[in-house]
Design an enzyme around this catalytic site. Sequence first.
Site, PDB file in Angstrom:
ATOM      1  N   ARG A 210       0.836  -1.203   0.000  1.00  0.00           N
ATOM      2  CA  ARG A 210       0.000   0.000   0.000  1.00  0.00           C
ATOM      3  C   ARG A 210       0.870   1.252   0.000  1.00  0.00           C
ATOM      4  O   ARG A 210       0.610   2.214  -0.730  1.00  0.00           O
ATOM      5  CB  ARG A 210      -0.912  -0.006   1.230  1.00  0.00           C
ATOM      6  CG  ARG A 210      -2.004  -1.049   1.181  1.00  0.00           C
ATOM      7  CD  ARG A 210      -3.008  -0.857   2.299  1.00  0.00           C
ATOM      8  NE  ARG A 210      -2.669  -1.556   3.505  1.00  0.00           N
ATOM      9  CZ  ARG A 210      -3.249  -2.686   3.921  1.00  0.00           C
ATOM     10  NH1 ARG A 210      -4.179  -3.259   3.186  1.00  0.00           N
ATOM     11  NH2 ARG A 210      -2.902  -3.248   5.064  1.00  0.00           N
ATOM     12  N   PHE A 226     -11.750  -4.077  -4.984  1.00  0.00           N
ATOM     13  CA  PHE A 226     -11.729  -4.955  -3.821  1.00  0.00           C
ATOM     14  C   PHE A 226     -11.107  -4.187  -2.649  1.00  0.00           C
ATOM     15  O   PHE A 226     -10.197  -4.650  -1.975  1.00  0.00           O
ATOM     16  CB  PHE A 226     -10.935  -6.239  -4.083  1.00  0.00           C
ATOM     17  CG  PHE A 226     -11.347  -6.968  -5.338  1.00  0.00           C
ATOM     18  CD1 PHE A 226     -12.429  -7.843  -5.329  1.00  0.00           C
ATOM     19  CD2 PHE A 226     -10.649  -6.784  -6.529  1.00  0.00           C
ATOM     20  CE1 PHE A 226     -12.805  -8.521  -6.489  1.00  0.00           C
ATOM     21  CE2 PHE A 226     -11.020  -7.469  -7.687  1.00  0.00           C
ATOM     22  CZ  PHE A 226     -12.101  -8.334  -7.662  1.00  0.00           C
ATOM     23  N   ASP A 248     -16.159  -2.266  -3.711  1.00  0.00           N
ATOM     24  CA  ASP A 248     -16.188  -3.530  -2.974  1.00  0.00           C
ATOM     25  C   ASP A 248     -17.633  -4.011  -2.934  1.00  0.00           C
ATOM     26  O   ASP A 248     -18.570  -3.205  -2.953  1.00  0.00           O
ATOM     27  CB  ASP A 248     -15.654  -3.353  -1.555  1.00  0.00           C
ATOM     28  CG  ASP A 248     -15.205  -4.671  -0.936  1.00  0.00           C
ATOM     29  OD1 ASP A 248     -13.987  -4.925  -0.913  1.00  0.00           O
ATOM     30  OD2 ASP A 248     -16.070  -5.454  -0.496  1.00  0.00           O
ATOM     31  N   SER A 249     -17.808  -5.326  -2.871  1.00  0.00           N
ATOM     32  CA  SER A 249     -19.165  -5.885  -2.843  1.00  0.00           C
ATOM     33  C   SER A 249     -19.784  -5.841  -1.450  1.00  0.00           C
ATOM     34  O   SER A 249     -20.994  -6.018  -1.304  1.00  0.00           O
ATOM     35  CB  SER A 249     -19.149  -7.333  -3.348  1.00  0.00           C
ATOM     36  OG  SER A 249     -18.327  -8.143  -2.508  1.00  0.00           O
ATOM     37  N   ASP A 298      -6.905  -6.037  -6.176  1.00  0.00           N
ATOM     38  CA  ASP A 298      -6.476  -6.884  -5.054  1.00  0.00           C
ATOM     39  C   ASP A 298      -7.598  -7.868  -4.709  1.00  0.00           C
ATOM     40  O   ASP A 298      -8.239  -7.763  -3.661  1.00  0.00           O
ATOM     41  CB  ASP A 298      -6.133  -5.994  -3.847  1.00  0.00           C
ATOM     42  CG  ASP A 298      -5.541  -6.788  -2.696  1.00  0.00           C
ATOM     43  OD1 ASP A 298      -5.025  -7.889  -2.935  1.00  0.00           O
ATOM     44  OD2 ASP A 298      -5.604  -6.294  -1.548  1.00  0.00           O
ATOM     45  N   CYS A 338      -3.321 -13.485  -4.131  1.00  0.00           N
ATOM     46  CA  CYS A 338      -3.008 -14.089  -2.829  1.00  0.00           C
ATOM     47  C   CYS A 338      -3.193 -15.604  -2.882  1.00  0.00           C
ATOM     48  O   CYS A 338      -3.342 -16.256  -1.850  1.00  0.00           O
ATOM     49  CB  CYS A 338      -3.866 -13.469  -1.721  1.00  0.00           C
ATOM     50  SG  CYS A 338      -5.641 -13.687  -1.943  1.00  0.00           S
TER      51      CYS A 338
END
Length: 394
Positions: A210, A226, A248-249, A298, A338
């Site tokens: 970040r 995300f 984002d959801s 991400d 990830c």
Amino acid sequence: MSKIILNKGKDKAAWQLHPWVFSGAINKKIGTIKNGDVVSVYNSDDEFIAYGIYNNTSRVAVRLLEWNPTHTIDENWWRLRVQKAVQNRAHLLHANNDSVRLIFAEADFLPGLIADKYADFISIQVHAAGIENVKSIIVDELVKLLSPQGIYERSDLKSREHEGLPDTNGLLWGETPPEFVDIVENGIHYKVNIIDGQKSGFYCDQRENRFLTAQYVKDKRVLDCFCYSGGFTLNAFRGEAAEVVSVDSSALAIETLKSNIVHNGFDASKHRAVQSDVNKYLRTLGEQVEKFDVIVLDPPKYAPSRSALDKASRAYKDLNRRGLMLLESGGLLATFSCSGAMNIDTFKQVIAWAALDAGKEIQFIRQFSQPEDHPVRASFPEGEYLKGLLVRVL
């Protein structure tokens, strides 16, 4: 102590200090063994290899702990392992950073255990049956070392199914964390929901990435996909981005992000938060012919295992293709995976395919990885899961 005898030719990885013994490698068991018991592991010639924790419900039947036969796996052994893990990270805790991963499972010779420090609280996750048997010892040692206000368990993990363990959440010691714990990372404040947030409450593995990405955003228009509670978004504002759009959801993530922006005194008029499926939103942006200077992708883990890698590669390619389409020449894409099953070379190839499909020529100008509080043991490369690329569109 009960014994595990391995099949002939199935002992190489264990001799090389790899911490996993799969069920198919076991020839026979000697003695009465319960799940979570410490056992001694021998090769087919009855030579001692290591001590480990046994579980007959898991594909990883033995998680190895100690290769020195003169050491005893007793209470003191567990306490020393916790002490060493915490001591190795002490320098990461200071006025501008009060949160860190204290214990990273196999990397710290504590397989199946995650412990994260968030300001004055500790959140732990237990993935393995053997850790359940010594959980009280680990909690007591963390209290002695760090004097937290409280230690809370977030063991609501799919991996526990494979260990024959039920989900368990709740207070282990001290005070229950408030709805939001105020932490500081790189001098930025975040409200972390330990009890109901994702994973153990926060993604401290992206701390350095970040910060690094924020070096490229001054006066730029940034899209953070995300975004969760706003790690990349908040660092972008610290880096003096002109505008940030965060997607984002999760409604909780979006509300937490908005609160974090106000909490840090950033200009909310330069921010737009969107609750949406990211892929759907990227399609919409493409249809509207919107453009950005910097895009962060991400996503969650697309490849939980090697068997899922082909499907995950297609998902990563499509996601990054859509992101690249929103960048003009000189634009930057910070993209991450990830998924431990995907190595950096495969990830580069996937991004190259995405660029080809998007009709873009690109350069890889930086590689990202997990920070030092998420170390990788040389004998356990599977611990290296987070990788990323900073991509420039030409």
